[in-house]
Design an enzyme around this catalytic site. Structure first.
Site, PDB file in Angstrom:
ATOM      1  N   SER A  59      30.135  40.952  34.155  1.00  0.00           N
ATOM      2  CA  SER A  59      28.767  41.477  34.210  1.00  0.00           C
ATOM      3  C   SER A  59      28.593  42.674  33.283  1.00  0.00           C
ATOM      4  O   SER A  59      29.557  43.328  32.907  1.00  0.00           O
ATOM      5  CB  SER A  59      28.446  41.967  35.621  1.00  0.00           C
TER       6      SER A  59
HETATM    7  N1  SAH Z   1      34.125  40.280  38.993  1.00  0.00           N
HETATM    8  C1  SAH Z   1      34.482  39.633  37.738  1.00  0.00           C
HETATM    9  C2  SAH Z   1      33.352  38.773  37.185  1.00  0.00           C
HETATM   10  C3  SAH Z   1      33.630  37.427  37.502  1.00  0.00           C
HETATM   11  S1  SAH Z   1      32.592  36.114  36.987  1.00  0.00           S
HETATM   12  C4  SAH Z   1      34.956  40.599  36.713  1.00  0.00           C
HETATM   13  O1  SAH Z   1      34.856  41.819  36.895  1.00  0.00           O
HETATM   14  O2  SAH Z   1      35.463  40.123  35.694  1.00  0.00           O
HETATM   15  C5  SAH Z   1      32.678  35.194  38.516  1.00  0.00           C
HETATM   16  C6  SAH Z   1      34.053  34.664  38.868  1.00  0.00           C
HETATM   17  O3  SAH Z   1      33.946  34.014  40.132  1.00  0.00           O
HETATM   18  C7  SAH Z   1      34.605  33.637  37.888  1.00  0.00           C
HETATM   19  O4  SAH Z   1      35.840  34.053  37.415  1.00  0.00           O
HETATM   20  C8  SAH Z   1      34.698  32.358  38.739  1.00  0.00           C
HETATM   21  O5  SAH Z   1      35.814  31.557  38.401  1.00  0.00           O
HETATM   22  C9  SAH Z   1      34.848  32.942  40.136  1.00  0.00           C
HETATM   23  N2  SAH Z   1      34.496  32.037  41.236  1.00  0.00           N
HETATM   24  C10 SAH Z   1      33.491  31.120  41.307  1.00  0.00           C
HETATM   25  N3  SAH Z   1      33.494  30.505  42.505  1.00  0.00           N
HETATM   26  C11 SAH Z   1      34.519  31.049  43.216  1.00  0.00           C
HETATM   27  C12 SAH Z   1      35.041  30.830  44.534  1.00  0.00           C
HETATM   28  N4  SAH Z   1      34.510  29.935  45.370  1.00  0.00           N
HETATM   29  N5  SAH Z   1      36.104  31.563  44.927  1.00  0.00           N
HETATM   30  C13 SAH Z   1      36.677  32.482  44.104  1.00  0.00           C
HETATM   31  N6  SAH Z   1      36.229  32.719  42.843  1.00  0.00           N
HETATM   32  C14 SAH Z   1      35.162  32.021  42.413  1.00  0.00           C
END
Ligand code: SAH
Length: 210
Positions: A59
């Site tokens: 983000s």
């Molecule tokens: N907080 C992260 C941003 C992540 S983007 C950062 O600081 O980089 C959202 C992430 O959620 C992705 O990596 C995606 O693979 C993960 N995601 C999506 N569905 C998920 C689930 N059910 N359980 C765990 N992770 C999930």
């Protein structure tokens, strides 16, 4: 800082008008360039989302700051994050609270994030590969839960893992442009209420749990 202006401009959505000094310190001290792939490094300090590989994004810093602030972090808090991604949001949280548990479903991202966080010296972040919609029951309840992928609806299991007095911040909505950042608060009696706020655009939470 540019994010201060964004926070002020969106105060009515966020319920906060300015950044807590602890959140601001965390934003200033976590080295964002360490968390993004080489090709995105020149853009590390721009206030916009960046690619982290595997079709996922980190983000923009303003959203990371705002979501962290919405949890009202305190040094004694235990927080669960869903969607570790590159580990940047986990690192910001770990600077503000006692312990962070973070779940990622893509093994390559989880492993790279865990190795990176260890190399950078974060010893209060625990990463596991799993479906985050199931939460992490072994360490529940959590004072805060931060979901960084958009859910079609609020997973009940996560609400169950929230402590009385706890707060959960989660983007809710199906289409990428129809999501709102939602704050779930649980009162001392264990009753949860929802406040819908800022329009956001997150990657989807991928889960088999209804
Ligand atoms: N907080 C992260 C941003 C992540 S983007 C950062 O600081 O980089 C959202 C992430 O959620 C992705 O990596 C995606 O693979 C993960 N995601 C999506 N569905 C998920 C689930 N059910 N359980 C765990 N992770 C999930």
């Amino acid at each position: 800082m540019e994010i201060d202006t964004d926070i002020r401009d969106t105060a009515r959505w966020l319920g906060v008008g300015r950044l807590d000094p602890a959140v601001r310190d965390a934003m200033n001290s976590v080295p964002r360039h360490e968390f993004v792939p080489r090709w995105e490094q020149p853009h590390s300090y721009e206030n916009r989302p960046l690619s982290i590989g595997q079709g996922q994004t980190i983000s923009q810093p303003y959203i990371v700051a705002a979501m962290t602030q919405m949890l009202r972090p305190r040094p004694d808090m235990r927080v669960l994050e869903i969607g570790t991604g590159c580990g940047y949001q986990a690192a910001v949280l770990a600077q503000c609270v006692a312990e962070v548990w973070s779940i990622e479903r893509i093994p390559e991202l989880a492993e790279a994030a865990a190795a990176r966080l260890k190399r950078l010296g974060y010893d209060n972040i625990h990463v596991k590969i799993a479906d985050g919609a199931l939460g992490w029951p072994e360490h529940a309840p959590y004072d805060g839960i931060l979901v960084t992928a958009a859910a079609a609806k609020i997973p009940g299991i996560l609400v169950d893992q929230l402590a009385p007095g706890g707060r959960m911040v989660i983007p809710v909505g199906v289409g990428r442009y129809e999501q709102v950042l939602t704050l779930v608060t649980k009162n001392a009696e264990g009753i949860a209420t929802e406040d819908r706020g800022l329009p956001v655009a997150f990657v989807p939470l991928i889960t088999d749990i209804a």
